[in-house]
Structure formats: C-alpha cells, structure tokens
Design an enzyme around this catalytic site. Structure first.
Site, short mmCIF file in Angstrom:
data_model
loop_
_atom_site.label_atom_id
_atom_site.label_comp_id
_atom_site.label_asym_id
_atom_site.label_seq_id
_atom_site.Cartn_x
_atom_site.Cartn_y
_atom_site.Cartn_z
N ALA A 123 0.81 -1.22 0.00
CA ALA A 123 0.00 0.00 0.00
C ALA A 123 0.85 1.27 0.00
O ALA A 123 0.61 2.18 -0.79
CB ALA A 123 -0.95 -0.02 1.20
N GLY A 152 -6.81 3.76 1.02
CA GLY A 152 -5.82 2.71 0.90
C GLY A 152 -4.42 3.25 0.74
O GLY A 152 -3.75 3.63 1.71
N CYS A 153 -3.96 3.32 -0.50
CA CYS A 153 -2.56 3.65 -0.74
C CYS A 153 -2.23 5.12 -0.49
O CYS A 153 -1.09 5.43 -0.13
CB CYS A 153 -2.18 3.24 -2.17
SG CYS A 153 -2.28 1.45 -2.42
N VAL A 154 -3.20 6.02 -0.67
CA VAL A 154 -2.94 7.42 -0.32
C VAL A 154 -2.74 7.56 1.18
O VAL A 154 -1.79 8.20 1.64
CB VAL A 154 -4.09 8.32 -0.81
CG1 VAL A 154 -3.96 9.73 -0.23
CG2 VAL A 154 -4.09 8.39 -2.34
N SER A 157 0.58 5.99 2.25
CA SER A 157 1.73 6.78 1.80
C SER A 157 1.86 8.08 2.60
O SER A 157 2.97 8.51 2.92
CB SER A 157 1.60 7.09 0.31
OG SER A 157 1.59 5.89 -0.45
#
Length: 211
Positions: A123, A152-154, A157
């Site tokens: 992720a 999720g990935c935002v 990160s």
C-alpha cells in the site's frame, strides 16, 4: 471533514489541533493513478474521473513551477509471488500482474522523461521501495500527495511520509475512492492526525508561490 457531526469535530479538535508547515522543497507524489481504477470493466473501477481531471491540473502546475514529480504504480510478478499477504487478501490485485493494461497510466497522466516512477507491491509508496532515498537525494522536505485510493494507498503513503520526516499535504479533489464515505472519513482522520488536507486551489497556489 465529516459533514453533519459537530460533536465529532469538536471532540477531535480538542485533542488534535496541530498543523504542519509547508516546506521549502516540495515534490508532487501521484499515487497509483492507473487504468485499473478508470476502466469500467476492471474489478477495481472506482469512478474517479473527476479526480483524474484534478490530477491533470495539479501535474501541469507542478511542472510549470519546476517541482519534482513522482508517480507510483503497482506491479506484480504473475501469480503475485512478490505480493505476500496483500495479494492474497485482495484478489483484484491480479489486475496489476506484469503486462496487464490495467496497470498503465492513463493517456492524459503520463510521466515525462526524467520523472521518477516508483513501482511498489504494497500500500505505501515507501514500503519496500527506494522512495525515501530518492526524496532525500532531491532535498525534498514536503510532499503534495494525490491519487488512489484515498483510504488505501494514499492514506498509507501519507502516514509513511510523516514517519519518514516529509510533511504530507494531501490534495482533497485529486484523491479518489470507491465510495464517498471512506474517502471523506479518511481525509478527516488524516487531517486530524497525520497530514494537512488541502484543496486543489490551495495546492495550485502553493505551486505558484514556488516559481
């Protein structure tokens, strides 16, 4: 902010009322904005065309201001041998097996020659990649973050950006999710604890100030 819940907002403000400063060396991080979320035939389709338009504007402004741009994508060896439990948990990640057209960047959001593309399997854009080192080599202290998916990935990160010492500024309209509820709730929580959530207009103004 979660709409219609003043008690919740007041409760959070009482505990989480700090703010991060925009640094001197920003970069734009566009997380996983690929065809898997734009193709209606994809199991990951998310209806994020409005967010795509915002990213096109954001990218153009970053380039005009000479701001470094980093794209991420997701790439797995066929069968997901390098995807671990994440690949097992989400079968739709097969869309990112190497060679799949769903893993491509859309025609209107393509990296230019010399811009960084970070391929990842999990992720966070930082986990298992060299992103931290790349940013430090460029002298970056702040990340404007856009992309998919917000929850999720935002989110992953942005959290890792904070933990690696890069001030995360998440651009609201340039992120997207499968449903507005996880999108809005995630942005609320990011603003409270881990990031600054800003509008596209604010992001464009910040890029303009960097010229």
């Amino acid at each position: 902010m979660i709409q219609g819940d003043g008690d919740l907002s007041a409760n959070y403000t009482a505990a989480f009322d700090g703010h991060l400063e925009f640094g001197k060396q920003p970069a734009l991080l566009i997380v996983d904005f690929v065809m898997a979320y734009l193709d209606p035939a994809s199991p990951l389709y998310a209806g994020v065309e409005d967010a795509l338009d915002s990213n096109i504007r954001l990218l153009a402004a970053a380039r005009a201001a000479g701001i470094p741009v980093i794209f991420t994508n997701v790439v797995y060896e066929p069968g997901g041998a390098d995807g671990g439990l994440f690949y097992q948990k989400i079968p739709a990640l097969k869309a990112f097996d190497r060679g799949s057209p769903l893993g491509l960047f859309p025609p209107t959001l393509q990296p230019h020659e010399g811009e960084t593309v970070v391929s990842k399997q999990f992720a966070s854009a930082f986990f298992g990649t060299a992103l931290d080192e790349k940013l430090r080599d460029m002298g970056v202290d702040t990340l404007l973050i856009s992309g998919l998916s917000t929850s999720g990935c935002v989110r992953a990160s942005a959290l890792d950006a904070l933990q690696h010492g890069f001030a995360p500024f998440v651009v609201r309209e340039a992120c997207g999710d499968r449903h507005p509820t996880p999108h809005d709730n995630t942005l609320f929580d990011l603003q409270a604890k881990y990031a600054e959530v800003i509008s596209l207009a604010q992001a464009l103004d910040l890029f303009e100030s960097c010229k």
